[in-house]
Write a protein that holds these residues in place. Structure first.
Motif, PDB file in Angstrom:
ATOM      1  N   PHE A 128       0.860  -1.424   0.161  1.00 16.88           N
ATOM      2  CA  PHE A 128      -0.121   0.176  -0.128  1.00 16.88           C
ATOM      3  C   PHE A 128       0.966   1.284  -0.118  1.00 16.88           C
ATOM      4  CE2 PHE A 128      -2.178  -3.211   2.388  1.00 16.88           C
ATOM      5  CZ  PHE A 128      -3.411  -3.445   1.635  1.00 16.88           C
ATOM      6  N   ILE A 129       0.436   2.367  -0.724  1.00 16.85           N
ATOM      7  CA  ILE A 129       0.868   3.518  -0.806  1.00 16.85           C
ATOM      8  C   ILE A 129      -0.118   4.652  -0.181  1.00 16.85           C
ATOM      9  CG2 ILE A 129       2.337   5.454  -1.922  1.00 16.85           C
ATOM     10  CD1 ILE A 129       3.039   3.239  -3.736  1.00 16.85           C
ATOM     11  N   GLY A 168       7.545  -9.088  11.082  1.00 18.97           N
ATOM     12  CA  GLY A 168       5.964  -8.721  10.925  1.00 18.97           C
ATOM     13  C   GLY A 168       5.766  -7.801   9.606  1.00 18.97           C
ATOM     14  N   GLU A 169       4.767  -6.905   9.948  1.00 20.90           N
ATOM     15  CA  GLU A 169       4.232  -5.914   8.826  1.00 20.90           C
ATOM     16  C   GLU A 169       5.110  -4.696   9.405  1.00 20.90           C
ATOM     17  OE1 GLU A 169      -0.397  -7.030   8.323  1.00 20.90           O
ATOM     18  OE2 GLU A 169       0.227  -5.507   9.863  1.00 20.90           O
ATOM     19  N   SER A 170       5.270  -3.855   8.230  1.00 24.73           N
ATOM     20  CA  SER A 170       5.971  -2.886   8.271  1.00 24.73           C
ATOM     21  C   SER A 170       5.431  -1.459   7.508  1.00 24.73           C
ATOM     22  CB  SER A 170       7.688  -2.784   7.857  1.00 24.73           C
ATOM     23  OG  SER A 170       8.307  -1.981   8.217  1.00 24.73           O
ATOM     24  N   GLY A 171       5.425  -0.304   8.188  1.00 27.79           N
ATOM     25  CA  GLY A 171       5.137   1.048   7.590  1.00 27.79           C
ATOM     26  C   GLY A 171       6.451   2.153   7.763  1.00 27.79           C
ATOM     27  N   LEU A 172       6.593   2.520   6.469  1.00 32.03           N
ATOM     28  CA  LEU A 172       7.637   3.604   6.455  1.00 32.03           C
ATOM     29  C   LEU A 172       7.010   5.008   6.164  1.00 32.03           C
ATOM     30  CD1 LEU A 172      11.250   3.358   4.485  1.00 32.03           C
ATOM     31  CD2 LEU A 172       9.657   5.339   4.131  1.00 32.03           C
ATOM     32  N   TYR A 173       7.002   5.928   7.039  1.00 35.36           N
ATOM     33  CA  TYR A 173       6.624   7.260   6.763  1.00 35.36           C
ATOM     34  C   TYR A 173       7.696   8.143   6.320  1.00 35.36           C
ATOM     35  CZ  TYR A 173       4.569  11.871   7.696  1.00 35.36           C
ATOM     36  OH  TYR A 173       4.189  13.109   7.702  1.00 35.36           O
ATOM     37  N   ILE A 174       7.398   8.872   5.621  1.00 38.45           N
ATOM     38  CA  ILE A 174       8.490  10.116   4.984  1.00 38.45           C
ATOM     39  C   ILE A 174       8.215  11.194   5.682  1.00 38.45           C
ATOM     40  CG2 ILE A 174      10.031  11.100   3.308  1.00 38.45           C
ATOM     41  CD1 ILE A 174       8.756   8.556   1.472  1.00 38.45           C
ATOM     42  N   LEU A 175       9.137  11.895   6.628  1.00 35.40           N
ATOM     43  CA  LEU A 175       8.880  13.051   7.313  1.00 35.40           C
ATOM     44  C   LEU A 175       9.013  14.310   6.398  1.00 35.40           C
ATOM     45  CD1 LEU A 175       7.701  14.503   9.897  1.00 35.40           C
ATOM     46  CD2 LEU A 175      10.072  14.644  10.679  1.00 35.40           C
ATOM     47  N   GLU A 176      10.447  14.035   5.846  1.00 32.50           N
ATOM     48  CA  GLU A 176      10.991  15.214   4.955  1.00 32.50           C
ATOM     49  C   GLU A 176      11.981  14.303   4.149  1.00 32.50           C
ATOM     50  OE1 GLU A 176      12.708  17.958   7.538  1.00 32.50           O
ATOM     51  OE2 GLU A 176      14.067  16.556   8.493  1.00 32.50           O
ATOM     52  N   GLY A 177      12.255  14.880   2.908  1.00 28.88           N
ATOM     53  CA  GLY A 177      13.070  14.377   2.126  1.00 28.88           C
ATOM     54  C   GLY A 177      12.473  13.526   0.832  1.00 28.88           C
ATOM     55  N   GLU A 178      13.251  12.519   0.694  1.00 27.50           N
ATOM     56  CA  GLU A 178      12.757  11.448  -0.622  1.00 27.50           C
ATOM     57  C   GLU A 178      13.564  10.280  -0.354  1.00 27.50           C
ATOM     58  OE1 GLU A 178      12.159  11.888  -5.420  1.00 27.50           O
ATOM     59  OE2 GLU A 178      13.417  13.364  -4.412  1.00 27.50           O
ATOM     60  N   ILE A 179      12.898   9.188  -0.581  1.00 25.16           N
ATOM     61  CA  ILE A 179      13.711   7.780  -0.738  1.00 25.16           C
ATOM     62  C   ILE A 179      13.249   7.238  -2.200  1.00 25.16           C
ATOM     63  CG2 ILE A 179      13.080   7.367   1.616  1.00 25.16           C
ATOM     64  CD1 ILE A 179      11.217   5.146   0.714  1.00 25.16           C
ATOM     65  N   GLU A 180      14.143   6.423  -2.571  1.00 22.43           N
ATOM     66  CA  GLU A 180      13.744   5.557  -3.887  1.00 22.43           C
ATOM     67  C   GLU A 180      13.841   4.156  -3.464  1.00 22.43           C
ATOM     68  OE1 GLU A 180      14.873   2.862  -6.866  1.00 22.43           O
ATOM     69  OE2 GLU A 180      16.419   3.381  -5.441  1.00 22.43           O
ATOM     70  N   ASN A 199      12.695   0.357  -5.597  1.00 24.84           N
ATOM     71  CA  ASN A 199      12.451  -0.362  -6.932  1.00 24.84           C
ATOM     72  C   ASN A 199      12.258   0.621  -8.193  1.00 24.84           C
ATOM     73  OD1 ASN A 199      12.690  -2.978  -5.847  1.00 24.84           O
ATOM     74  ND2 ASN A 199      10.534  -2.905  -5.232  1.00 24.84           N
ATOM     75  N   GLY A 200      13.067   1.649  -8.128  1.00 24.18           N
ATOM     76  CA  GLY A 200      13.001   2.462  -9.337  1.00 24.18           C
ATOM     77  C   GLY A 200      11.869   3.609  -9.216  1.00 24.18           C
ATOM     78  N   PHE A 201      11.193   3.750  -7.936  1.00 25.89           N
ATOM     79  CA  PHE A 201      10.072   4.950  -7.942  1.00 25.89           C
ATOM     80  C   PHE A 201      10.668   5.562  -6.650  1.00 25.89           C
ATOM     81  CE2 PHE A 201       7.733   1.175  -9.452  1.00 25.89           C
ATOM     82  CZ  PHE A 201       7.081   1.916 -10.656  1.00 25.89           C
ATOM     83  N   ASP A 202      10.261   7.053  -6.903  1.00 21.46           N
ATOM     84  CA  ASP A 202      10.729   8.089  -5.696  1.00 21.46           C
ATOM     85  C   ASP A 202       9.389   8.256  -4.943  1.00 21.46           C
ATOM     86  OD1 ASP A 202      13.368   8.190  -6.753  1.00 21.46           O
ATOM     87  OD2 ASP A 202      12.679   9.751  -8.187  1.00 21.46           O
ATOM     88  N   TYR A 203       9.690   8.547  -3.783  1.00 21.61           N
ATOM     89  CA  TYR A 203       8.726   9.020  -2.775  1.00 21.61           C
ATOM     90  C   TYR A 203       8.936   9.966  -2.010  1.00 21.61           C
ATOM     91  CZ  TYR A 203       7.203   3.933  -4.285  1.00 21.61           C
ATOM     92  OH  TYR A 203       6.900   3.110  -4.919  1.00 21.61           O
ATOM     93  N   GLY A 204       8.067  11.096  -1.736  1.00 19.32           N
ATOM     94  CA  GLY A 204       8.575  12.144  -0.946  1.00 19.32           C
ATOM     95  C   GLY A 204       7.626  12.413   0.293  1.00 19.32           C
ATOM     96  N   PRO A 205       7.716  13.609   0.882  1.00 16.95           N
ATOM     97  CA  PRO A 205       7.078  13.831   2.243  1.00 16.95           C
ATOM     98  C   PRO A 205       5.582  13.528   2.241  1.00 16.95           C
ATOM     99  CG  PRO A 205       8.788  15.566   1.650  1.00 16.95           C
ATOM    100  CD  PRO A 205       8.697  14.633   0.352  1.00 16.95           C
ATOM    101  N   CYS A 246      12.466  -4.967   3.559  1.00 16.56           N
ATOM    102  CA  CYS A 246      12.610  -3.654   3.737  1.00 16.56           C
ATOM    103  C   CYS A 246      13.975  -2.882   3.438  1.00 16.56           C
ATOM    104  CB  CYS A 246      12.358  -3.105   5.153  1.00 16.56           C
ATOM    105  SG  CYS A 246      12.115  -1.320   5.504  1.00 16.56           S
ATOM    106  N   SER A 247      14.076  -2.698   2.197  1.00 16.13           N
ATOM    107  CA  SER A 247      15.322  -1.944   1.848  1.00 16.13           C
ATOM    108  C   SER A 247      15.032  -0.696   0.823  1.00 16.13           C
ATOM    109  CB  SER A 247      16.389  -2.723   1.161  1.00 16.13           C
ATOM    110  OG  SER A 247      15.718  -3.250  -0.031  1.00 16.13           O
ATOM    111  N   PHE A 248      15.707   0.344   0.987  1.00 16.54           N
ATOM    112  CA  PHE A 248      15.555   1.668   0.105  1.00 16.54           C
ATOM    113  C   PHE A 248      16.484   2.344   0.073  1.00 16.54           C
ATOM    114  CE2 PHE A 248      13.929   1.984   4.579  1.00 16.54           C
ATOM    115  CZ  PHE A 248      14.648   3.289   4.866  1.00 16.54           C
ATOM    116  N   THR A 249      16.665   3.608  -0.849  1.00 21.97           N
ATOM    117  CA  THR A 249      17.597   4.480  -0.863  1.00 21.97           C
ATOM    118  C   THR A 249      17.148   5.810  -0.237  1.00 21.97           C
ATOM    119  OG1 THR A 249      18.827   3.540  -2.508  1.00 21.97           O
ATOM    120  CG2 THR A 249      19.367   5.694  -2.280  1.00 21.97           C
TER     121      THR A 249
END
Length: 296
Positions: free
Chosen positions: A6-7, A196-208, A210-216, A228-231
């Protein structure tokens, strides 16, 4: 995070003087491990005549976790606790069979301009602990496990991960992790540390991922935390929540969480009849909300 299930975009709402962003729950996902509710408060600058004033209100069946990035909140509860929380510290209140608390701007700040920014979180209790006596714990920022690796800063705010344990007295297997980097891109691979299950919340900045960028203000959720791995792009802050989900469904109404709808109905009657304990030093009262209409 590979295999993202989910996003979700943060949804903002006005509550008094605050903009609050609702991260969890949402229609497609009602919980992440034992986490059932996550709000992002602010950031907001309050003028000298504006203050946080959340009067006494009840909780059952959960623990609340308050974590501030900036600002200050004074907590009072029906157990008799009276504590100011400042950035980096944790207020952990377990409601169990029932507690009442208030959250207000401290007296010494009420006539000053101030800034407020933080997270408020609910963690459901295991079924066998739903009706335990309420309790409150305050953990200072200096006591939260913190470390650096490859130029990246980590904090284990609550729970267990990375072979470390936070002093926050949680009641189930979970984790809440802060990860920050500065001016260098960083590959974060923590697949072997989570569960278990995991959620990653981006407070500030940006992560990449699997080739997709996600922001705040985006939260990414996977039902397999081992993926769970990301840049992290430079100057990014993320918060990871998760753990082992409970086998039973949780019902939520207002500030009440329970495995049985009847428990919530009883709590509603108790609050409407002023049968919950009172908060020493705070005689306010937040009324039970009216039922929503079909159009809401």
């Amino acid at each position: 995070m590979s295999n993202i299930d989910f996003i979700q975009e943060e949804k903002a709402a006005n509550i008094g003087n605050f903009m609050v962003g609702r991260l969890l729950p949402f229609r497609q996902k009602r919980s992440i491990g034992p986490f059932v509710f996550i709000d992002h408060m602010g950031p907001v600058c309050l003028a000298d005549h504006e203050n946080l004033d959340i009067g006494p209100h009840p909780h059952i069946g959960l623990s609340t976790l308050t974590y501030l990035f900036e600002g200050s909140i004074f907590h009072r509860d029906s157990i008799g606790s009276a504590m100011e929380i400042k950035p980096g510290a944790v207020n952990w209140m377990t409601a169990g069979k029932g507690v009442v608390h208030s959250e207000r701007t401290p007296e010494y700040l009420r006539q000053k301009d101030k800034f407020m920014h933080g997270l408020q979180i609910w963690v459901a209790l295991p079924k066998e602990l739903e009706f335990i006596d309420p309790s409150f714990h305050h953990i200072e920022a200096a006591d939260i496990p913190a470390w650096e690796k490859d130029g990246v800063s980590y904090k284990l705010i609550a729970g267990e991960a990375f072979a470390k344990k936070s002093p926050v007295p949680v009641h189930s297997k979970l984790y809440m992790i802060e990860i920050k980097n500065k001016d260098q891109e960083a590959l974060i691979d923590i697949r072997g540390e989570l569960y278990g299950e995991s959620g990653l919340y981006i407070l500030e900045g940006e992560i990449e991922s699997n080739g997709f960028d996600y922001g705040p203000k985006q939260i990414l959720i996977t039902q397999d935390a081992h993926l769970c791995s990301f840049t992290m792009k430079p100057n990014t802050s993320v918060y990871i929540f998760g753990g082992e989900p409970f086998p039973e469904e949780r019902f939520i109404f207002w500030n009440f969480v329970a495995t049985q709808k009847e428990t919530i109905e009883e709590a509603k009657k108790r609050w409407a009849n002023h049968a919950f304990p009172q908060v020493p030093g705070d005689d306010g009262y937040v009324p039970l909300p009216l039922p929503r209409t079909k159009d809401e």
